[in-house]
Design an enzyme around this catalytic site. Structure first.
Site, PDB file in Angstrom:
ATOM      1  N   GLU A   1       0.837  -1.202   0.000  1.00 18.80           N
ATOM      2  CA  GLU A   1       0.000   0.000   0.000  1.00 18.80           C
ATOM      3  C   GLU A   1       0.874   1.256   0.000  1.00 18.80           C
ATOM      4  O   GLU A   1       0.541   2.267  -0.615  1.00 18.80           O
ATOM      5  CB  GLU A   1      -0.901   0.028   1.246  1.00 18.80           C
ATOM      6  CG  GLU A   1      -1.954  -1.060   1.275  1.00 18.80           C
ATOM      7  CD  GLU A   1      -2.621  -1.207   2.642  1.00 18.80           C
ATOM      8  OE1 GLU A   1      -3.791  -1.587   2.676  1.00 18.80           O
ATOM      9  OE2 GLU A   1      -1.971  -0.969   3.683  1.00 18.80           O
TER      10      GLU A   1
ATOM     11  N   ASP B   1     -12.042  -4.468  -2.194  1.00 18.26           N
ATOM     12  CA  ASP B   1     -12.996  -5.584  -2.285  1.00 18.26           C
ATOM     13  C   ASP B   1     -14.366  -5.124  -1.825  1.00 18.26           C
ATOM     14  O   ASP B   1     -14.480  -4.152  -1.094  1.00 18.26           O
ATOM     15  CB  ASP B   1     -12.496  -6.752  -1.415  1.00 18.26           C
ATOM     16  CG  ASP B   1     -12.188  -6.317   0.009  1.00 18.26           C
ATOM     17  OD1 ASP B   1     -13.065  -6.442   0.864  1.00 18.26           O
ATOM     18  OD2 ASP B   1     -11.071  -5.796   0.263  1.00 18.26           O
TER      19      ASP B   1
HETATM   20  N1  SAH Z   1      -3.714 -11.624   3.919  1.00 16.08           N
HETATM   21  C1  SAH Z   1      -3.633 -10.523   2.998  1.00 16.08           C
HETATM   22  C2  SAH Z   1      -3.540  -9.226   3.669  1.00 16.08           C
HETATM   23  C3  SAH Z   1      -4.659  -8.861   4.555  1.00 16.08           C
HETATM   24  S1  SAH Z   1      -5.788  -7.793   3.870  1.00 16.08           S
HETATM   25  C4  SAH Z   1      -2.484 -10.717   2.053  1.00 16.08           C
HETATM   26  O1  SAH Z   1      -2.243 -11.820   1.697  1.00 16.08           O
HETATM   27  O2  SAH Z   1      -1.844  -9.745   1.632  1.00 16.08           O
HETATM   28  C5  SAH Z   1      -6.141  -6.712   5.080  1.00 16.08           C
HETATM   29  C6  SAH Z   1      -5.531  -5.356   4.951  1.00 16.08           C
HETATM   30  O3  SAH Z   1      -6.240  -4.567   4.010  1.00 16.08           O
HETATM   31  C7  SAH Z   1      -5.679  -4.639   6.277  1.00 16.08           C
HETATM   32  O4  SAH Z   1      -4.578  -3.801   6.507  1.00 16.08           O
HETATM   33  C8  SAH Z   1      -6.995  -3.862   6.137  1.00 16.08           C
HETATM   34  O5  SAH Z   1      -6.946  -2.579   6.732  1.00 16.08           O
HETATM   35  C9  SAH Z   1      -7.254  -3.758   4.635  1.00 16.08           C
HETATM   36  N2  SAH Z   1      -8.524  -4.321   4.137  1.00 16.08           N
HETATM   37  C10 SAH Z   1      -8.830  -4.389   2.815  1.00 16.08           C
HETATM   38  N3  SAH Z   1     -10.048  -4.950   2.647  1.00 16.08           N
HETATM   39  C11 SAH Z   1     -10.540  -5.224   3.877  1.00 16.08           C
HETATM   40  C12 SAH Z   1     -11.764  -5.816   4.340  1.00 16.08           C
HETATM   41  N4  SAH Z   1     -12.714  -6.216   3.502  1.00 16.08           N
HETATM   42  N5  SAH Z   1     -11.929  -5.967   5.671  1.00 16.08           N
HETATM   43  C13 SAH Z   1     -10.972  -5.559   6.535  1.00 16.08           C
HETATM   44  N6  SAH Z   1      -9.802  -5.012   6.145  1.00 16.08           N
HETATM   45  C14 SAH Z   1      -9.564  -4.824   4.823  1.00 16.08           C
END
Ligand code: SAH
Length: 239
Positions: A12, A199
């Site tokens: 990010e 998303d």
């Molecule tokens: N496991 C993922 C990363 C986690 S996504 C990977 O493989 O890269 C979560 C990150 O994106 C968090 O920092 C959050 O703030 C943000 N995020 C994006 N979409 C989200 C959602 N639907 N719910 C919660 N956090 C979300």
């Protein structure tokens, strides 16, 4: 003016780091995992810091604990005038969200802290932290929509969280915003949240899959918006 960004993931932050040419100050926060990138402009004494949450288990740290720690350390050590939490989030198609759309928060709460007891416990759990008083002005000058951010510790959406999100008018779901705003409220530092949608919580797709597909695009959109934001803040809001 000194602006300090708190950004969870390197993916990010990276387009933003490249756009601004900030430099990594390795181990500045050691032994804490968060990382500092910064740039100082001698001409107008403006300063831009970007703090990422750092890594653990060979992955970027995410979530409220790491965000709380990074925000506290950043405020104590860097003494910024304004903190901006920027990153990706989930949105809802039926509330007007689209992949890559960038929002400024008009409020931020926790959506996964169910504390039985009296109203005060419930209120403390939800949080409801103030955002910087100029957030609305800035959003309108940059033609960005505003939305209410809700924060929890999980990427998935549980029905019990959705009850709180709906009750509180949540529109953008993340994992750090309320934690950053909580620390800022305690330390008396104004906070803005700038989020871009990776998303959609109501399109029936797998959240992680969609998140990974859209992370690059959403992060680029976010860094474009942040570049415009920083220019505006340094030119119009520096005192
Ligand atoms: N496991 C993922 C990363 C986690 S996504 C990977 O493989 O890269 C979560 C990150 O994106 C968090 O920092 C959050 O703030 C943000 N995020 C994006 N979409 C989200 C959602 N639907 N719910 C919660 N956090 C979300």
């Amino acid at each position: 003016m000194h602006i300090c960004y708190i950004i969870a993931m390197q993916a990010e932050a990276q387009p933003f780091i490249e756009r601004f040419g900030v430099t990594l100050r390795e181990d500045f926060f050691s032994p804490l995992p968060c990382q500092l990138y910064e740039k100082h402009n001698d001409e107008d004494d403006s300063r831009l810091s970007i703090v990422t949450l750092g890594r653990s288990h060979d992955r970027d740290l995410l979530g409220c604990e790491a965000a709380t720690l990074a925000t506290h350390a950043a405020i104590e050590r860097l003494k910024p005038d304004l903190v901006i939490n920027s990153g990706t989030c989930g949105g809802w198609e039926r509330k007007g969200a689209e992949i890559g759309k960038v929002y400024v928060a008009d409020g931020v709460i926790f959506h996964d802290r169910r504390v039985p007891g009296d109203d005060n416990w419930g209120t403390q759990g939800v949080g409801n932290y103030p955002v910087w008083e100029h957030s609305e002005d800035v959003a309108s000058q940059l033609s960005l929509d505003m939305g209410r951010v809700t924060t929890g510790s999980s990427l998935d959406l549980q029905p019990c969280d959705e009850v709180i999100i709906e009750r509180e008018g949540g529109e953008l779901k993340d994992m750090e915003g309320a934690a950053v705003a909580f620390v800022c409220s305690l330390m008396g530092v104004p906070v803005m949240l700038v989020k871009s949608v990776t998303d959609l919580c109501d399109d029936g797709a797998d959240t992680l899959e969609t998140f990974l597909q859209n992370l690059k695009k959403a992060s680029e959109k976010l860094s474009e918006a942040n570049e415009r934001l920083v220019k505006l803040l340094f030119s119009r809001y520096s005192s």
